[in-house]
Every structure is written in structure tokens, then in C-alpha cells.
Design a protein around this motif. Structure first.
Motif, PDB file in Angstrom:
ATOM      1  N   ASP A 179      18.187 -40.242  31.436  1.00  0.00           N
ATOM      2  CA  ASP A 179      19.429 -39.833  30.717  1.00  0.00           C
ATOM      3  C   ASP A 179      20.580 -40.403  31.363  1.00  0.00           C
ATOM      4  O   ASP A 179      21.177 -39.718  32.122  1.00  0.00           O
ATOM      5  CB  ASP A 179      19.319 -38.346  30.631  1.00  0.00           C
ATOM      6  CG  ASP A 179      20.513 -37.754  29.726  1.00  0.00           C
ATOM      7  OD1 ASP A 179      21.201 -38.491  29.115  1.00  0.00           O
ATOM      8  OD2 ASP A 179      20.736 -36.648  29.922  1.00  0.00           O
ATOM      9  N   HIS A 217      15.320 -35.053  30.194  1.00  0.00           N
ATOM     10  CA  HIS A 217      16.191 -34.652  29.059  1.00  0.00           C
ATOM     11  C   HIS A 217      15.921 -35.582  27.789  1.00  0.00           C
ATOM     12  O   HIS A 217      16.720 -36.408  27.194  1.00  0.00           O
ATOM     13  CB  HIS A 217      17.691 -34.663  29.372  1.00  0.00           C
ATOM     14  CG  HIS A 217      18.169 -34.033  30.225  1.00  0.00           C
ATOM     15  ND1 HIS A 217      19.530 -33.956  30.812  1.00  0.00           N
ATOM     16  CD2 HIS A 217      17.869 -32.719  30.923  1.00  0.00           C
ATOM     17  CE1 HIS A 217      19.543 -33.158  31.911  1.00  0.00           C
ATOM     18  NE2 HIS A 217      18.529 -32.552  31.579  1.00  0.00           N
ATOM     19  N   THR A 218      14.579 -35.888  27.453  1.00  0.00           N
ATOM     20  CA  THR A 218      14.371 -36.651  26.242  1.00  0.00           C
ATOM     21  C   THR A 218      14.464 -36.117  24.960  1.00  0.00           C
ATOM     22  O   THR A 218      14.847 -35.062  24.875  1.00  0.00           O
ATOM     23  CB  THR A 218      12.743 -37.311  26.565  1.00  0.00           C
ATOM     24  OG1 THR A 218      12.123 -36.170  26.076  1.00  0.00           O
ATOM     25  CG2 THR A 218      12.471 -37.810  27.774  1.00  0.00           C
ATOM     26  N   ARG A 219      14.504 -37.019  23.844  1.00  0.00           N
ATOM     27  CA  ARG A 219      15.105 -36.507  22.656  1.00  0.00           C
ATOM     28  C   ARG A 219      14.119 -35.643  22.083  1.00  0.00           C
ATOM     29  O   ARG A 219      14.180 -34.535  21.558  1.00  0.00           O
ATOM     30  CB  ARG A 219      15.376 -37.724  21.804  1.00  0.00           C
ATOM     31  CG  ARG A 219      15.727 -37.371  20.381  1.00  0.00           C
ATOM     32  CD  ARG A 219      16.123 -38.625  19.486  1.00  0.00           C
ATOM     33  NE  ARG A 219      17.265 -39.104  19.979  1.00  0.00           N
ATOM     34  CZ  ARG A 219      17.766 -40.205  19.398  1.00  0.00           C
ATOM     35  NH1 ARG A 219      17.303 -40.775  18.184  1.00  0.00           N
ATOM     36  NH2 ARG A 219      18.820 -40.687  19.967  1.00  0.00           N
ATOM     37  N   TRP A 237      12.662 -42.465  29.440  1.00  0.00           N
ATOM     38  CA  TRP A 237      12.677 -41.055  29.797  1.00  0.00           C
ATOM     39  C   TRP A 237      13.986 -40.684  30.310  1.00  0.00           C
ATOM     40  O   TRP A 237      14.334 -39.691  30.533  1.00  0.00           O
ATOM     41  CB  TRP A 237      11.644 -40.402  30.362  1.00  0.00           C
ATOM     42  CG  TRP A 237      10.171 -40.559  29.928  1.00  0.00           C
ATOM     43  CD1 TRP A 237       9.976 -41.079  28.673  1.00  0.00           C
ATOM     44  CD2 TRP A 237       9.009 -40.428  30.615  1.00  0.00           C
ATOM     45  NE1 TRP A 237       8.405 -40.990  28.497  1.00  0.00           N
ATOM     46  CE2 TRP A 237       7.924 -40.839  29.803  1.00  0.00           C
ATOM     47  CE3 TRP A 237       8.763 -39.900  31.931  1.00  0.00           C
ATOM     48  CZ2 TRP A 237       6.720 -40.709  30.350  1.00  0.00           C
ATOM     49  CZ3 TRP A 237       7.372 -40.004  32.636  1.00  0.00           C
ATOM     50  CH2 TRP A 237       6.340 -40.427  31.425  1.00  0.00           C
ATOM     51  N   GLN A 295       6.466 -35.725  21.531  1.00  0.00           N
ATOM     52  CA  GLN A 295       6.682 -36.834  20.241  1.00  0.00           C
ATOM     53  C   GLN A 295       5.891 -37.019  19.247  1.00  0.00           C
ATOM     54  O   GLN A 295       6.141 -37.088  18.206  1.00  0.00           O
ATOM     55  CB  GLN A 295       6.643 -38.123  21.258  1.00  0.00           C
ATOM     56  CG  GLN A 295       7.774 -38.561  22.152  1.00  0.00           C
ATOM     57  CD  GLN A 295       7.701 -40.121  22.412  1.00  0.00           C
ATOM     58  OE1 GLN A 295       7.318 -41.032  21.760  1.00  0.00           O
ATOM     59  NE2 GLN A 295       8.167 -40.296  23.769  1.00  0.00           N
ATOM     60  N   ALA A 332      13.911 -31.813  21.447  1.00  0.00           N
ATOM     61  CA  ALA A 332      13.720 -31.227  20.206  1.00  0.00           C
ATOM     62  C   ALA A 332      12.788 -30.006  20.170  1.00  0.00           C
ATOM     63  O   ALA A 332      12.878 -29.256  19.350  1.00  0.00           O
ATOM     64  CB  ALA A 332      13.294 -32.354  19.211  1.00  0.00           C
TER      65      ALA A 332
END
Length: 255
Positions: A38, A114-116, A36, A199, A120
Motif C-alpha cells: 500500500d 491493507h489489500t482491497r 499486497w 479474494q 472488503a
């Protein structure tokens, strides 16, 4: 890596603060272990027990898997360092964390990622959808804050505080995820749930089929379900197992 050694820091702080430092350093390592982090960006902060309004935060410039108990920086509410460190504190990180801590004396830890998957979902107009068991735990205490650019301006604090209110999960639109907890363990478990909900949502949407939504009545009763699932302990139920895992991987966070 530090100008002040682990043994020197231990002499300068209480036993309670040293335990907090080890738990917070462990949390940084666990965030890195779960993928997790960044690079050197984002932050996890913890309030030091006592009336002084002091906080621990990461030394800006270290990777999360480098952070140790002694390398954490103690600052006051105006971001002044209270123990010598060769590293700075990220002003954007401090603005967000100090705003939350100031508005929420009931919490000890603020965790921001700041996870993808998190970003998203934060970019989606409808935010978190009630399509998974994980999402129900989040939706029971979720707030949103609109993006205002990199958060280094104090003028944003009142708006962020008002948007968050008493929620334990905050989605920073177009930016990322934030959780709070009465303990570091609580904040970590909340982020684990938040990240998984995001996710799962992205994966479900990628499948292309029509999504089914959880009955709103289930969301309303989820607080009781969570207490049952953790024996009323919250994050404390899983934290010892997480620490055992981390100790097997790399116990250097305790230094």
C-alpha cells in the motif's frame, strides 16, 4: 539511500541477524511482487534473536520493492532506533507490531496488509466465511479486532492483545489483515492463504449465487491437513522456492 552501507551493517550485527534481515527484506519484496503493498504504508516486523527485545521494521518512506537488508531499522520495544537511519519509524505501525510481539513471545514475525480484498472482507459483519479450502486454514486460527481509528495510541494495545489471544490470523475490522508466524516464512505463507481466502470470498459473492459452506468438522481437522500438505515444514516448505523466484526477479534485497 542509506547513511550506513551494507558492509557496515554486516559488521555491526551477528550473522544470524544478517540472515534475518535478508529474509525480512525478501518478505517485503515478495509482498510487493504479489501486489499486497500500500505505497509506503503497512509493515512487516521481525524479532531479533536474543533477550534484548529488539525488532526489525521497514524504514518509513520507502516502497516495499526498495527495501534491502541493510535499510531495515532495528528498534527496541520503545521504538528507539538502535542503528542510525535517515528514515523514521511509523508510530502507528509500531504500536500494532510492538503490541503483538509483547503478547506473543512464541512468534518471530508480524505481517500486516491493507489489500482491497482484505479490507472488503474486514468490513463485512460475518467476516471470513467457510466457503473455500483456503478459508478453512484461516478459520482454524482466526481472531477479530474492532476498528479504533489509526492505531497510534498505546491505550489500544491491551484490547488488541486480548482480541488476538493465541490466534495466528487477525482480521482488523475496517482496516486489513494481520498474520504472525514462528518464522518469516510462516507469516508469509499465512498471509498468502488469508489474502486468497478474502479474494475468493469477494469473487464468490460477486457471482450472485447462493454460497455453500464447508462442514465445520473439516475446519476442526485442518491443522493436520496443513501439516500433511507441507510435510510438517509450514512456511519453510515453500520459502526456498519463493527466494529462488525473487532472486530471478531482483536479488538487490540482499544488499
Amino acid at each position: 539511500m542509506n547513511t550506513t552501507t551494507s558492509s557496515e551493517i554486516q559488521k555491526l550485527v551477528s550473522a544470524e541477524e544478517w540472515q534475518l534481515r535478508m529474509d525480512l527484506a525478501a518478505c517485503y519484496r515478495l509482498v510487493a511482487l504479489h501486489g499486497w503493498s500500500d505505497l509506503v504504508f503497512t509493515h512487516i516486523s521481525a524479532r531479533v534473536p536474543g533477550p534484548e527485545h529488539h525488532f526489525l521494521i521497514n524504514p518509513y518512506g520507502l516502497m516495499f520493492d526498495e527495501i534491502t537488508a541493510s535499510s531495515l531499522i532495528k528498534v527496541d520495544q520503545d521504538c528507539n532506533k538502535l542503528i542510525t537511519s535517515p528514515y523514521p519509524v511509523n508510530p502507528a505501525g509500531f504500536v500494532i507490531h510492538s503490541a503483538v510481539h509483547a503478547a506473543r513471545p512464541d512468534i518471530q514475525c508480524v505481517l500486516h496488509t491493507h489489500t482491497r480484498a482484505g479490507i472488503a472482507v474486514s468490513a463485512q459483519k460475518n467476516g471470513v466465511l467457510p466457503i473455500s479450502q483456503q478459508s478453512t486454514f484461516v478459520l482454524a486460527s482466526l481472531a477479530y479486532h474492532d476498528y479504533e481509528g489509526v492505531a497510534f495510541r498505546d491505550e489500544e494495545k491491551p484490547r488488541l492483545q486480548a482480541d488476538m489471544g493465541e490466534a495466528n490470523f487477525l482480521m482488523l475490522r475496517n482496516h486489513g489483515l494481520l498474520t504472525v508466524g514462528k518464522t518469516i516464512a510462516d507469516a508469509f505463507l499465512s498471509m498468502y492463504t488469508f489474502e486468497n481466502a478474502c479474494q475468493i470470498q469477494i469473487a464468490a459473492q460477486a457471482g450472485g449465487g447462493e454460497l455453500t459452506h464447508v462442514d465445520p468438522r473439516i475446519v476442526e481437522g485442518v491443522g493436520h491437513a496443513l501439516k500433511v500438505q507441507t510435510g510438517g515444514l509450514g512456511g519453510a516448505f515453500v520459502w526456498p522456492a519463493l527466494i529462488r523466484k525473487l532472486d530471478r526477479v531482483d536479488p538487490s534485497y540482499k544488499q
